[in-house]
Design a protein around this motif. Structure first.
Motif, PDB file in Angstrom:
ATOM      1  N   SER A  45     -30.994 111.614 -18.457  1.00 13.98           N
ATOM      2  CA  SER A  45     -31.665 111.255 -19.708  1.00 13.98           C
ATOM      3  C   SER A  45     -33.100 111.761 -19.681  1.00 13.98           C
ATOM      4  O   SER A  45     -33.682 112.025 -18.626  1.00 13.98           O
ATOM      5  N   VAL A  46     -33.689 111.884 -20.850  1.00 10.42           N
ATOM      6  CA  VAL A  46     -35.076 112.338 -20.927  1.00 10.42           C
ATOM      7  C   VAL A  46     -35.998 111.357 -20.213  1.00 10.42           C
ATOM      8  O   VAL A  46     -36.904 111.756 -19.472  1.00 10.42           O
ATOM      9  N   LEU A  47     -35.777 110.058 -20.418  1.00 12.26           N
ATOM     10  CA  LEU A  47     -36.614 109.055 -19.753  1.00 12.26           C
ATOM     11  C   LEU A  47     -36.568 109.204 -18.242  1.00 12.26           C
ATOM     12  O   LEU A  47     -37.622 109.224 -17.576  1.00 12.26           O
ATOM     13  N   GLU A  48     -35.378 109.309 -17.685  1.00  7.70           N
ATOM     14  CA  GLU A  48     -35.278 109.404 -16.225  1.00  7.70           C
ATOM     15  C   GLU A  48     -35.850 110.729 -15.728  1.00  7.70           C
ATOM     16  O   GLU A  48     -36.388 110.803 -14.616  1.00  7.70           O
ATOM     17  N   PHE A  49     -35.768 111.771 -16.557  1.00  9.47           N
ATOM     18  CA  PHE A  49     -36.374 113.032 -16.144  1.00  9.47           C
ATOM     19  C   PHE A  49     -37.895 112.898 -16.073  1.00  9.47           C
ATOM     20  O   PHE A  49     -38.530 113.396 -15.132  1.00  9.47           O
ATOM     21  N   TYR A  50     -38.493 112.256 -17.066  1.00 14.51           N
ATOM     22  CA  TYR A  50     -39.943 112.055 -17.021  1.00 14.51           C
ATOM     23  C   TYR A  50     -40.338 111.293 -15.760  1.00 14.51           C
ATOM     24  O   TYR A  50     -41.333 111.628 -15.103  1.00 14.51           O
ATOM     25  N   ARG A  51     -39.612 110.255 -15.439  1.00 12.54           N
ATOM     26  CA  ARG A  51     -39.920 109.503 -14.220  1.00 12.54           C
ATOM     27  C   ARG A  51     -39.814 110.388 -12.989  1.00 12.54           C
ATOM     28  O   ARG A  51     -40.666 110.347 -12.088  1.00 12.54           O
ATOM     29  N   GLU A  52     -38.770 111.206 -12.947  1.00 11.43           N
ATOM     30  CA  GLU A  52     -38.574 112.101 -11.817  1.00 11.43           C
ATOM     31  C   GLU A  52     -39.709 113.119 -11.730  1.00 11.43           C
ATOM     32  O   GLU A  52     -40.258 113.375 -10.647  1.00 11.43           O
ATOM     33  N   MET A  53     -40.090 113.690 -12.857  1.00 11.00           N
ATOM     34  CA  MET A  53     -41.122 114.716 -12.853  1.00 11.00           C
ATOM     35  C   MET A  53     -42.486 114.123 -12.525  1.00 11.00           C
ATOM     36  O   MET A  53     -43.293 114.735 -11.806  1.00 11.00           O
ATOM     37  N   LEU A  54     -42.772 112.945 -13.030  1.00 14.58           N
ATOM     38  CA  LEU A  54     -44.033 112.286 -12.712  1.00 14.58           C
ATOM     39  C   LEU A  54     -44.120 111.929 -11.227  1.00 14.58           C
ATOM     40  O   LEU A  54     -45.182 112.062 -10.606  1.00 14.58           O
ATOM     41  N   ALA A  55     -43.011 111.479 -10.671  1.00 10.76           N
ATOM     42  CA  ALA A  55     -42.992 111.181  -9.235  1.00 10.76           C
ATOM     43  C   ALA A  55     -43.201 112.452  -8.420  1.00 10.76           C
ATOM     44  O   ALA A  55     -43.913 112.446  -7.398  1.00 10.76           O
ATOM     45  N   PHE A  56     -42.591 113.546  -8.851  1.00  8.00           N
ATOM     46  CA  PHE A  56     -42.749 114.824  -8.151  1.00  8.00           C
ATOM     47  C   PHE A  56     -44.213 115.269  -8.193  1.00  8.00           C
ATOM     48  O   PHE A  56     -44.762 115.705  -7.166  1.00  8.00           O
TER      49      PHE A  56
END
Length: 535
Positions: free
Chosen positions: A438-449
Protein backbone atom coordinates in the motif's frame (compact mmCIF):
# COMPACT_ATOMS: atom_id res chain seq x y z
CA UNK A 1 20.37 16.84 18.38
CA UNK A 2 22.52 19.53 16.77
CA UNK A 3 21.02 20.83 13.52
CA UNK A 4 18.17 18.33 13.71
CA UNK A 5 16.53 20.18 10.81
CA UNK A 6 19.29 19.35 8.34
CA UNK A 7 18.00 16.44 6.27
CA UNK A 8 14.81 16.25 8.34
CA UNK A 9 11.33 15.34 7.11
CA UNK A 10 8.51 17.68 8.11
CA UNK A 11 4.81 16.85 7.78
CA UNK A 12 2.53 19.78 6.96
CA UNK A 13 -0.80 19.79 8.75
CA UNK A 14 -3.59 22.00 7.43
CA UNK A 15 -5.43 22.37 10.77
CA UNK A 16 -8.93 23.00 9.36
CA UNK A 17 -8.79 19.64 7.61
CA UNK A 18 -6.80 17.29 9.81
CA UNK A 19 -9.18 16.15 12.59
CA UNK A 20 -12.35 17.62 14.08
CA UNK A 21 -12.65 16.86 17.79
CA UNK A 22 -15.63 19.02 18.78
CA UNK A 23 -18.21 18.29 16.08
CA UNK A 24 -18.25 21.61 14.21
CA UNK A 25 -16.90 20.21 10.93
CA UNK A 26 -13.61 22.07 11.28
CA UNK A 27 -10.33 20.54 12.41
CA UNK A 28 -8.74 21.77 15.63
CA UNK A 29 -5.76 21.49 17.95
CA UNK A 30 -7.26 18.72 20.07
CA UNK A 31 -7.83 16.74 16.88
CA UNK A 32 -4.22 17.24 15.84
CA UNK A 33 -3.06 16.08 19.28
CA UNK A 34 -5.14 12.93 18.97
CA UNK A 35 -3.62 12.11 15.57
CA UNK A 36 0.03 12.80 16.41
CA UNK A 37 0.75 9.07 16.95
CA UNK A 38 0.03 8.58 13.23
CA UNK A 39 2.82 11.01 12.38
CA UNK A 40 5.21 9.39 14.82
CA UNK A 41 4.45 5.96 13.35
CA UNK A 42 4.90 7.34 9.85
CA UNK A 43 8.47 8.26 10.74
CA UNK A 44 8.66 12.02 10.21
CA UNK A 45 10.78 14.34 12.33
CA UNK A 46 8.56 17.41 12.64
CA UNK A 47 5.06 18.73 12.13
CA UNK A 48 4.34 22.13 10.56
CA UNK A 49 0.99 23.75 11.35
CA UNK A 50 -0.57 26.20 8.94
CA UNK A 51 -1.89 29.26 10.84
CA UNK A 52 -3.96 28.70 13.97
CA UNK A 53 -4.04 32.35 15.13
CA UNK A 54 -7.09 34.57 15.60
CA UNK A 55 -8.41 35.57 12.21
CA UNK A 56 -11.57 36.64 10.35
CA UNK A 57 -10.66 33.71 8.01
CA UNK A 58 -10.98 35.71 4.80
CA UNK A 59 -7.94 33.73 3.62
CA UNK A 60 -8.34 30.75 5.95
CA UNK A 61 -6.07 32.06 8.68
CA UNK A 62 -3.45 33.74 6.53
CA UNK A 63 -5.11 37.02 7.57
CA UNK A 64 -4.16 37.35 11.24
CA UNK A 65 -5.94 39.69 13.65
CA UNK A 66 -4.08 38.57 16.81
CA UNK A 67 -0.64 36.98 16.47
CA UNK A 68 -0.39 35.93 20.11
CA UNK A 69 -3.59 33.96 20.52
CA UNK A 70 -5.32 30.94 19.02
CA UNK A 71 -8.53 31.31 17.04
CA UNK A 72 -11.46 29.74 18.93
CA UNK A 73 -12.15 27.57 15.86
CA UNK A 74 -9.00 25.64 16.75
CA UNK A 75 -9.05 25.86 20.55
CA UNK A 76 -6.98 28.06 22.82
CA UNK A 77 -3.43 28.53 24.06
CA UNK A 78 -3.86 25.74 26.59
CA UNK A 79 -4.81 23.32 23.81
CA UNK A 80 -1.77 24.50 21.86
CA UNK A 81 0.50 23.81 24.82
CA UNK A 82 -0.97 20.32 25.20
CA UNK A 83 -0.37 19.64 21.52
CA UNK A 84 3.26 20.77 21.71
CA UNK A 85 3.90 18.70 24.83
CA UNK A 86 2.39 15.59 23.24
CA UNK A 87 4.41 16.08 20.06
CA UNK A 88 7.60 16.32 22.08
CA UNK A 89 6.69 13.18 24.01
CA UNK A 90 6.46 11.39 20.67
CA UNK A 91 9.80 12.76 19.48
CA UNK A 92 8.24 15.23 17.04
CA UNK A 93 9.35 18.84 16.59
CA UNK A 94 6.70 21.54 16.11
CA UNK A 95 7.00 24.29 13.48
CA UNK A 96 4.31 26.95 13.16
CA UNK A 97 3.45 29.32 10.33
CA UNK A 98 4.25 32.99 10.84
CA UNK A 99 2.38 35.31 8.48
CA UNK A 100 4.01 38.62 9.34
CA UNK A 101 4.41 40.19 5.90
CA UNK A 102 0.78 41.28 6.15
CA UNK A 103 -2.00 41.24 8.74
CA UNK A 104 -5.77 41.23 8.66
CA UNK A 105 -7.46 44.58 8.18
CA UNK A 106 -9.20 43.73 11.47
CA UNK A 107 -5.89 43.83 13.36
CA UNK A 108 -5.91 46.69 15.91
CA UNK A 109 -2.72 48.11 14.38
CA UNK A 110 -4.32 48.56 10.96
CA UNK A 111 -7.51 49.96 12.45
CA UNK A 112 -5.36 52.59 14.15
CA UNK A 113 -3.15 53.19 11.10
CA UNK A 114 -6.04 53.96 8.78
CA UNK A 115 -7.61 56.60 11.03
CA UNK A 116 -5.17 59.38 10.12
CA UNK A 117 -1.77 60.18 8.66
CA UNK A 118 -0.26 61.26 11.99
CA UNK A 119 -1.25 58.65 14.58
CA UNK A 120 1.21 56.41 16.45
CA UNK A 121 0.93 53.64 13.87
CA UNK A 122 0.32 55.70 10.75
CA UNK A 123 3.55 54.35 9.22
CA UNK A 124 3.08 50.71 10.23
CA UNK A 125 1.51 49.82 6.88
CA UNK A 126 2.37 50.84 3.32
CA UNK A 127 0.42 53.97 2.42
CA UNK A 128 0.78 56.11 -0.69
CA UNK A 129 -1.01 58.91 -2.45
CA UNK A 130 -2.79 58.17 -5.68
CA UNK A 131 -1.83 59.71 -9.00
CA UNK A 132 -3.34 63.11 -9.88
CA UNK A 133 -6.09 61.34 -11.79
CA UNK A 134 -7.02 59.29 -8.71
CA UNK A 135 -5.61 56.01 -9.99
CA UNK A 136 -3.34 53.79 -7.83
CA UNK A 137 0.27 54.84 -7.15
CA UNK A 138 1.70 52.34 -9.64
CA UNK A 139 0.95 49.16 -11.60
CA UNK A 140 1.67 46.59 -8.88
CA UNK A 141 -0.78 43.68 -8.92
CA UNK A 142 -2.23 41.45 -6.23
CA UNK A 143 -1.56 37.71 -6.23
CA UNK A 144 -5.31 37.25 -5.84
CA UNK A 145 -6.23 39.50 -8.77
CA UNK A 146 -6.58 43.19 -9.49
CA UNK A 147 -4.50 46.08 -8.25
CA UNK A 148 -2.28 45.63 -5.19
CA UNK A 149 -3.57 49.00 -3.97
CA UNK A 150 -6.84 49.69 -2.16
CA UNK A 151 -8.27 53.15 -1.58
CA UNK A 152 -9.06 54.10 2.01
CA UNK A 153 -11.53 56.98 2.33
CA UNK A 154 -10.47 57.89 5.89
CA UNK A 155 -6.82 58.60 5.08
CA UNK A 156 -7.54 59.58 1.46
CA UNK A 157 -4.68 57.29 0.47
CA UNK A 158 -4.06 53.88 -0.98
CA UNK A 159 -2.62 50.99 1.04
CA UNK A 160 -0.63 48.08 -0.35
CA UNK A 161 -1.95 44.51 -0.25
CA UNK A 162 -0.10 41.78 -2.10
CA UNK A 163 -3.02 39.44 -1.46
CA UNK A 164 -6.63 40.28 -0.52
CA UNK A 165 -7.63 43.89 0.20
CA UNK A 166 -8.34 42.61 3.72
CA UNK A 167 -4.65 41.65 4.05
CA UNK A 168 -2.76 44.97 4.19
CA UNK A 169 1.04 44.77 4.00
CA UNK A 170 3.03 45.77 7.04
CA UNK A 171 5.79 48.34 6.48
CA UNK A 172 9.07 46.64 7.38
CA UNK A 173 11.02 49.77 6.49
CA UNK A 174 9.75 50.97 9.89
CA UNK A 175 12.10 49.62 12.65
CA UNK A 176 9.18 49.56 15.11
CA UNK A 177 7.41 47.01 12.89
CA UNK A 178 10.49 44.81 12.92
CA UNK A 179 10.75 45.05 16.70
CA UNK A 180 7.10 44.09 17.07
CA UNK A 181 7.50 41.11 14.71
CA UNK A 182 10.46 39.89 16.78
CA UNK A 183 8.26 40.06 19.88
CA UNK A 184 5.75 37.78 18.14
CA UNK A 185 8.46 35.22 17.37
CA UNK A 186 9.76 35.39 20.94
CA UNK A 187 6.27 34.78 22.32
CA UNK A 188 6.00 31.47 20.47
CA UNK A 189 9.61 30.45 21.11
CA UNK A 190 8.92 30.88 24.82
CA UNK A 191 5.94 28.53 24.43
CA UNK A 192 8.28 25.83 23.18
CA UNK A 193 7.88 25.77 19.42
CA UNK A 194 10.87 24.34 17.56
CA UNK A 195 10.78 26.70 14.63
CA UNK A 196 8.89 28.79 12.14
CA UNK A 197 7.74 28.43 8.57
CA UNK A 198 7.85 32.03 7.38
CA UNK A 199 5.08 32.72 4.90
CA UNK A 200 5.97 34.81 1.82
CA UNK A 201 9.45 35.45 3.21
CA UNK A 202 10.52 37.58 0.25
CA UNK A 203 7.53 39.97 0.52
CA UNK A 204 8.56 41.90 3.65
CA UNK A 205 9.99 44.93 1.84
CA UNK A 206 8.82 47.01 -1.10
CA UNK A 207 10.58 49.58 -3.24
CA UNK A 208 10.21 52.91 -1.41
CA UNK A 209 10.29 54.77 -4.74
CA UNK A 210 7.27 52.73 -5.85
CA UNK A 211 8.80 52.10 -9.26
CA UNK A 212 6.48 50.19 -11.63
CA UNK A 213 7.08 46.55 -12.39
CA UNK A 214 7.88 45.52 -15.95
CA UNK A 215 6.30 42.74 -18.01
CA UNK A 216 7.06 39.06 -17.63
CA UNK A 217 8.21 37.36 -20.86
CA UNK A 218 5.15 35.54 -22.19
CA UNK A 219 5.39 32.03 -23.61
CA UNK A 220 2.21 32.35 -25.65
CA UNK A 221 0.01 35.10 -27.04
CA UNK A 222 -3.00 34.27 -24.89
CA UNK A 223 -2.83 35.98 -21.47
CA UNK A 224 -2.67 33.76 -18.36
CA UNK A 225 -5.74 33.26 -16.18
CA UNK A 226 -4.36 35.67 -13.57
CA UNK A 227 -2.77 38.92 -14.84
CA UNK A 228 -0.36 38.74 -11.89
CA UNK A 229 1.59 36.20 -13.95
CA UNK A 230 2.11 38.79 -16.69
CA UNK A 231 4.25 40.99 -14.47
CA UNK A 232 7.88 40.70 -13.31
CA UNK A 233 7.54 41.69 -9.65
CA UNK A 234 10.97 43.24 -9.36
CA UNK A 235 10.00 46.17 -7.15
CA UNK A 236 7.10 44.84 -5.08
CA UNK A 237 9.05 42.00 -3.43
CA UNK A 238 12.50 40.36 -3.04
CA UNK A 239 14.08 43.71 -2.21
CA UNK A 240 17.71 44.17 -1.10
CA UNK A 241 16.68 45.16 2.44
CA UNK A 242 15.25 41.70 3.10
CA UNK A 243 18.46 39.80 4.04
CA UNK A 244 19.22 42.27 6.84
CA UNK A 245 15.81 41.60 8.38
CA UNK A 246 16.33 37.84 8.06
CA UNK A 247 19.56 38.27 10.03
CA UNK A 248 17.64 39.95 12.85
CA UNK A 249 15.18 37.05 12.96
CA UNK A 250 18.02 34.53 12.92
CA UNK A 251 19.79 36.30 15.79
CA UNK A 252 16.63 36.03 17.88
CA UNK A 253 16.06 32.39 16.98
CA UNK A 254 19.67 31.56 17.86
CA UNK A 255 19.00 32.69 21.44
CA UNK A 256 17.01 29.45 21.78
CA UNK A 257 18.75 26.09 21.28
CA UNK A 258 17.82 23.71 18.47
CA UNK A 259 15.33 26.01 16.75
CA UNK A 260 14.96 26.54 13.02
CA UNK A 261 13.45 28.86 10.42
CA UNK A 262 12.35 27.89 6.91
CA UNK A 263 11.21 30.63 4.57
CA UNK A 264 8.73 30.27 1.70
CA UNK A 265 10.20 31.89 -1.42
CA UNK A 266 8.04 32.68 -4.43
CA UNK A 267 9.43 34.63 -7.38
CA UNK A 268 10.16 34.37 -11.09
CA UNK A 269 11.56 30.94 -12.03
CA UNK A 270 14.93 32.35 -13.10
CA UNK A 271 15.28 34.27 -9.80
CA UNK A 272 13.96 31.71 -7.31
CA UNK A 273 17.12 29.64 -6.85
CA UNK A 274 19.28 32.75 -6.52
CA UNK A 275 16.97 34.12 -3.82
CA UNK A 276 16.97 30.80 -1.98
CA UNK A 277 20.76 30.86 -2.10
CA UNK A 278 20.93 34.45 -0.86
CA UNK A 279 18.51 33.86 1.98
CA UNK A 280 20.36 30.78 3.33
CA UNK A 281 23.73 32.46 3.59
CA UNK A 282 25.30 32.06 7.06
CA UNK A 283 23.42 34.02 9.69
CA UNK A 284 20.12 34.11 7.77
CA UNK A 285 17.50 31.38 7.31
CA UNK A 286 18.32 27.77 8.12
CA UNK A 287 16.31 26.61 5.08
CA UNK A 288 14.25 27.94 2.20
CA UNK A 289 11.14 26.37 0.72
CA UNK A 290 10.06 27.14 -2.83
CA UNK A 291 7.51 26.27 -5.48
CA UNK A 292 10.18 24.92 -7.83
CA UNK A 293 8.91 21.33 -7.59
CA UNK A 294 5.23 22.16 -7.09
CA UNK A 295 4.35 22.56 -10.74
CA UNK A 296 3.53 20.27 -13.68
CA UNK A 297 7.15 19.61 -14.71
CA UNK A 298 8.08 15.96 -14.28
CA UNK A 299 11.41 15.40 -16.00
CA UNK A 300 14.81 14.31 -14.81
CA UNK A 301 16.30 17.51 -16.21
CA UNK A 302 13.92 19.67 -14.18
CA UNK A 303 14.66 18.01 -10.84
CA UNK A 304 18.39 17.95 -11.52
CA UNK A 305 18.41 21.63 -12.51
CA UNK A 306 16.72 22.71 -9.27
CA UNK A 307 18.95 20.65 -6.98
CA UNK A 308 22.21 21.45 -8.75
CA UNK A 309 21.24 25.10 -9.13
CA UNK A 310 20.61 25.50 -5.43
CA UNK A 311 23.86 23.95 -4.23
CA UNK A 312 25.93 25.72 -6.88
CA UNK A 313 24.49 29.05 -5.76
CA UNK A 314 24.49 28.26 -2.04
CA UNK A 315 27.14 25.62 -1.22
CA UNK A 316 26.67 26.43 2.48
CA UNK A 317 22.88 26.81 2.27
CA UNK A 318 20.11 24.30 2.74
CA UNK A 319 16.82 23.78 0.87
CA UNK A 320 13.53 22.15 1.82
CA UNK A 321 11.85 20.32 -1.08
CA UNK A 322 8.17 19.45 -1.45
CA UNK A 323 5.91 18.04 -4.16
CA UNK A 324 2.56 19.10 -2.64
CA UNK A 325 1.19 21.67 -0.22
CA UNK A 326 -1.98 23.63 0.59
CA UNK A 327 -1.57 25.97 -2.39
CA UNK A 328 -1.20 23.63 -5.38
CA UNK A 329 -2.90 20.69 -7.06
CA UNK A 330 -1.81 17.47 -5.36
CA UNK A 331 1.06 15.81 -7.19
CA UNK A 332 -0.80 12.49 -7.47
CA UNK A 333 -3.14 14.35 -9.82
CA UNK A 334 -0.61 16.72 -11.44
CA UNK A 335 1.60 13.82 -12.54
CA UNK A 336 -1.08 11.17 -13.17
CA UNK A 337 -0.26 10.96 -16.89
CA UNK A 338 3.19 9.53 -16.20
CA UNK A 339 2.09 6.07 -15.11
CA UNK A 340 -0.28 4.00 -12.99
CA UNK A 341 -1.58 5.92 -9.97
CA UNK A 342 0.12 4.09 -7.10
CA UNK A 343 3.30 3.56 -9.11
CA UNK A 344 3.69 7.29 -9.76
CA UNK A 345 2.97 8.14 -6.12
CA UNK A 346 5.57 5.66 -4.84
CA UNK A 347 8.11 6.80 -7.41
CA UNK A 348 7.57 10.42 -6.35
CA UNK A 349 7.96 9.53 -2.68
CA UNK A 350 11.16 7.59 -3.33
CA UNK A 351 12.60 10.51 -5.31
CA UNK A 352 11.63 13.24 -2.89
CA UNK A 353 12.96 11.34 0.11
CA UNK A 354 16.26 10.82 -1.72
CA UNK A 355 16.90 14.47 -2.58
CA UNK A 356 19.68 16.38 -0.88
CA UNK A 357 18.11 18.81 1.53
CA UNK A 358 15.21 18.58 3.92
CA UNK A 359 11.78 17.36 2.85
CA UNK A 360 8.22 18.45 3.52
CA UNK A 361 5.28 16.08 3.08
CA UNK A 362 1.73 17.40 2.84
CA UNK A 363 -1.06 15.76 4.79
CA UNK A 364 -2.69 12.91 2.90
CA UNK A 365 0.09 12.27 0.41
CA UNK A 366 1.08 9.22 2.46
CA UNK A 367 -2.30 7.79 1.37
CA UNK A 368 -1.72 8.64 -2.29
CA UNK A 369 -4.47 11.22 -1.96
CA UNK A 370 -5.64 12.94 -5.15
CA UNK A 371 -7.09 16.38 -5.82
CA UNK A 372 -10.78 16.76 -4.97
CA UNK A 373 -13.03 17.98 -7.76
CA UNK A 374 -14.75 21.00 -6.21
CA UNK A 375 -17.97 22.45 -7.61
CA UNK A 376 -18.37 26.22 -7.74
CA UNK A 377 -21.00 26.25 -4.99
CA UNK A 378 -18.58 24.34 -2.70
CA UNK A 379 -15.73 26.84 -3.05
CA UNK A 380 -14.38 28.86 -0.14
CA UNK A 381 -11.07 30.03 -1.67
CA UNK A 382 -11.14 33.69 -2.87
CA UNK A 383 -8.93 33.29 -5.98
CA UNK A 384 -10.85 30.19 -6.99
CA UNK A 385 -14.11 32.11 -6.84
CA UNK A 386 -12.60 35.02 -8.75
CA UNK A 387 -10.94 33.04 -11.55
CA UNK A 388 -13.42 30.18 -11.96
CA UNK A 389 -13.56 27.97 -14.01
CA UNK A 390 -10.05 28.15 -15.53
CA UNK A 391 -8.56 28.27 -12.05
CA UNK A 392 -10.53 26.42 -9.40
CA UNK A 393 -8.55 27.67 -6.45
CA UNK A 394 -6.88 25.74 -3.66
CA UNK A 395 -9.84 24.02 -2.01
CA UNK A 396 -9.25 20.82 -3.99
CA UNK A 397 -6.05 20.07 -2.07
CA UNK A 398 -7.43 21.26 1.28
CA UNK A 399 -10.30 18.81 1.74
CA UNK A 400 -10.36 16.79 4.97
CA UNK A 401 -8.03 13.94 5.80
CA UNK A 402 -9.61 10.57 5.07
CA UNK A 403 -8.78 8.31 7.98
CA UNK A 404 -11.35 5.60 7.27
CA UNK A 405 -14.23 4.76 4.95
CA UNK A 406 -17.03 6.24 7.08
CA UNK A 407 -19.25 8.97 5.63
CA UNK A 408 -16.88 11.83 6.42
CA UNK A 409 -13.73 9.78 6.38
CA UNK A 410 -13.27 9.71 10.14
CA UNK A 411 -12.49 13.42 10.05
CA UNK A 412 -15.75 14.52 11.68
CA UNK A 413 -19.17 13.26 12.73
CA UNK A 414 -20.85 16.15 10.92
CA UNK A 415 -20.64 17.62 7.44
CA UNK A 416 -17.16 19.15 7.08
CA UNK A 417 -16.32 22.64 5.90
CA UNK A 418 -15.16 21.10 2.58
CA UNK A 419 -16.60 17.90 1.13
CA UNK A 420 -15.25 14.37 1.43
CA UNK A 421 -15.93 12.63 -1.88
CA UNK A 422 -15.75 9.06 -3.17
CA UNK A 423 -12.31 9.28 -4.88
CA UNK A 424 -10.82 10.46 -1.60
CA UNK A 425 -12.64 7.85 0.50
CA UNK A 426 -11.21 5.17 -1.79
CA UNK A 427 -7.74 6.16 -0.55
CA UNK A 428 -8.52 6.12 3.15
CA UNK A 429 -5.67 5.29 5.52
CA UNK A 430 -7.42 2.53 7.49
CA UNK A 431 -7.75 0.41 4.37
CA UNK A 432 -3.99 0.68 3.81
CA UNK A 433 -2.85 0.05 7.36
CA UNK A 434 -0.63 -3.04 7.50
CA UNK A 435 -1.32 -3.92 3.85
CA UNK A 436 1.92 -4.86 2.05
CA UNK A 437 2.42 -2.75 -1.05
CA UNK A 438 0.00 0.00 0.00
CA UNK A 439 1.05 3.61 -0.42
CA UNK A 440 0.94 4.15 3.35
CA UNK A 441 3.23 1.22 4.09
CA UNK A 442 5.57 2.31 1.31
CA UNK A 443 5.91 5.76 2.86
CA UNK A 444 6.74 4.17 6.20
CA UNK A 445 9.30 1.93 4.53
CA UNK A 446 10.90 4.78 2.61
CA UNK A 447 11.01 7.08 5.63
CA UNK A 448 12.65 4.35 7.69
CA UNK A 449 15.19 3.77 4.91
CA UNK A 450 16.04 7.49 4.84
CA UNK A 451 16.39 7.59 8.61
CA UNK A 452 18.75 4.59 8.67
CA UNK A 453 21.01 5.85 5.87
CA UNK A 454 22.96 8.99 6.78
CA UNK A 455 23.88 9.45 3.11
CA UNK A 456 20.21 10.23 2.33
CA UNK A 457 20.04 12.88 5.03
CA UNK A 458 23.46 14.47 4.69
CA UNK A 459 25.38 12.98 1.76
CA UNK A 460 26.34 15.25 -1.12
CA UNK A 461 24.84 14.61 -4.56
CA UNK A 462 26.62 13.59 -7.76
CA UNK A 463 24.40 13.18 -10.82
CA UNK A 464 25.01 10.46 -13.41
CA UNK A 465 24.84 11.37 -17.09
CA UNK A 466 21.87 9.36 -18.29
CA UNK A 467 19.18 10.39 -20.78
CA UNK A 468 15.51 11.06 -20.10
CA UNK A 469 13.37 9.67 -18.62
CA UNK A 470 15.91 8.48 -16.01
CA UNK A 471 17.02 10.47 -13.00
CA UNK A 472 20.11 8.93 -11.40
CA UNK A 473 22.46 10.28 -8.76
CA UNK A 474 24.79 9.17 -5.98
CA UNK A 475 24.30 10.31 -2.40
CA UNK A 476 27.59 10.22 -0.59
CA UNK A 477 30.22 7.77 -1.80
CA UNK A 478 28.37 4.47 -1.89
CA UNK A 479 24.62 4.88 -2.54
CA UNK A 480 23.08 5.30 -5.99
CA UNK A 481 19.44 6.31 -6.51
CA UNK A 482 17.92 5.49 -9.90
CA UNK A 483 14.39 6.42 -11.05
CA UNK A 484 12.44 5.81 -14.25
CA UNK A 485 10.08 8.78 -14.67
CA UNK A 486 8.00 7.14 -17.38
CA UNK A 487 5.51 4.30 -17.97
CA UNK A 488 7.99 2.68 -20.39
CA UNK A 489 10.71 0.19 -19.38
CA UNK A 490 14.34 1.29 -19.51
CA UNK A 491 17.66 -0.55 -19.22
CA UNK A 492 20.85 0.94 -17.72
CA UNK A 493 24.42 -0.25 -17.39
CA UNK A 494 25.44 -0.15 -13.73
CA UNK A 495 28.20 -1.03 -11.31
CA UNK A 496 26.94 -1.93 -7.88
CA UNK A 497 24.42 -4.20 -6.21
CA UNK A 498 20.88 -3.62 -5.05
CA UNK A 499 20.98 -2.17 -1.56
CA UNK A 500 19.86 -4.80 0.93
CA UNK A 501 16.51 -3.94 2.50
CA UNK A 502 16.01 -0.86 0.32
CA UNK A 503 12.63 0.02 -1.17
CA UNK A 504 12.47 -1.10 -4.77
CA UNK A 505 9.83 -1.16 -7.51
CA UNK A 506 9.83 -2.90 -10.90
CA UNK A 507 13.60 -3.27 -10.87
CA UNK A 508 16.12 -6.11 -11.14
CA UNK A 509 19.77 -6.63 -12.00
CA UNK A 510 20.98 -8.98 -14.70
CA UNK A 511 24.62 -9.20 -15.85
CA UNK A 512 25.59 -5.63 -15.04
CA UNK A 513 22.35 -4.16 -16.32
CA UNK A 514 19.59 -2.57 -14.27
CA UNK A 515 16.18 -3.24 -15.78
CA UNK A 516 13.55 -0.74 -14.65
CA UNK A 517 9.92 -1.38 -15.50
CA UNK A 518 7.29 1.38 -15.71
CA UNK A 519 8.02 3.93 -12.95
CA UNK A 520 10.62 1.56 -11.58
CA UNK A 521 13.30 2.64 -9.15
CA UNK A 522 16.13 1.11 -7.20
CA UNK A 523 18.92 1.89 -4.77
CA UNK A 524 22.37 0.42 -5.30
CA UNK A 525 25.56 0.36 -3.27
CA UNK A 526 29.12 -0.90 -3.54
CA UNK A 527 32.32 -0.80 -1.56
CA UNK A 528 34.09 0.72 -4.57
CA UNK A 529 32.86 3.24 -7.08
CA UNK A 530 29.34 3.39 -8.47
CA UNK A 531 28.40 4.11 -12.03
CA UNK A 532 25.14 4.36 -13.96
CA UNK A 533 25.00 4.89 -17.72
CA UNK A 534 22.69 4.32 -20.65
CA UNK A 535 22.16 0.63 -21.33
Amino acid sequence: MAEWWRGSVTYQVYPRSFQDSDGDGIGDLAGITARLPHLAALGVDAVWLSPIFKSPMADMGYDVSDYMDVDPLFGDLAAFDVMVARAHELGLKVIIDQVISHSSDQHPFFRESRVSRDNARSDWYVWADGKPDGSPPNNWLSVFGGSAWEWDSRRRQYYLHNFLPSQPDLNFHNPAVQDWALSVLRFWLERGVDGFRLDTVNYYFHDTELRPNGPMPQKENRPPVNPYDMQDHLYSKSRPENPGWLERMRALTDEYPDRTMVGEVGDAPWRNVAIMAEYTQPGRLHMTYSFDMLGPEFTAAHFREKIEGFFQGAPDGWPMWAFSNHDVIRHATRWAEYGAADAVVKLAAAMLLSFEGSVCLYQGEEAGQVETDIAFDELTDPPGIRFWPDYKGRDGCRTPMVWDVSEYGGFSDVKPWLPVKAPQLARNLAAQEGVPGSVLEFYREMLAFRRLHPALRLGRTRFFEVPEPVLAFARGDALACVFNLSPRPVVLAVEGVLTEGAPCHAAHLEAGRLVLGPNGFAFLDADGGLSVSAG
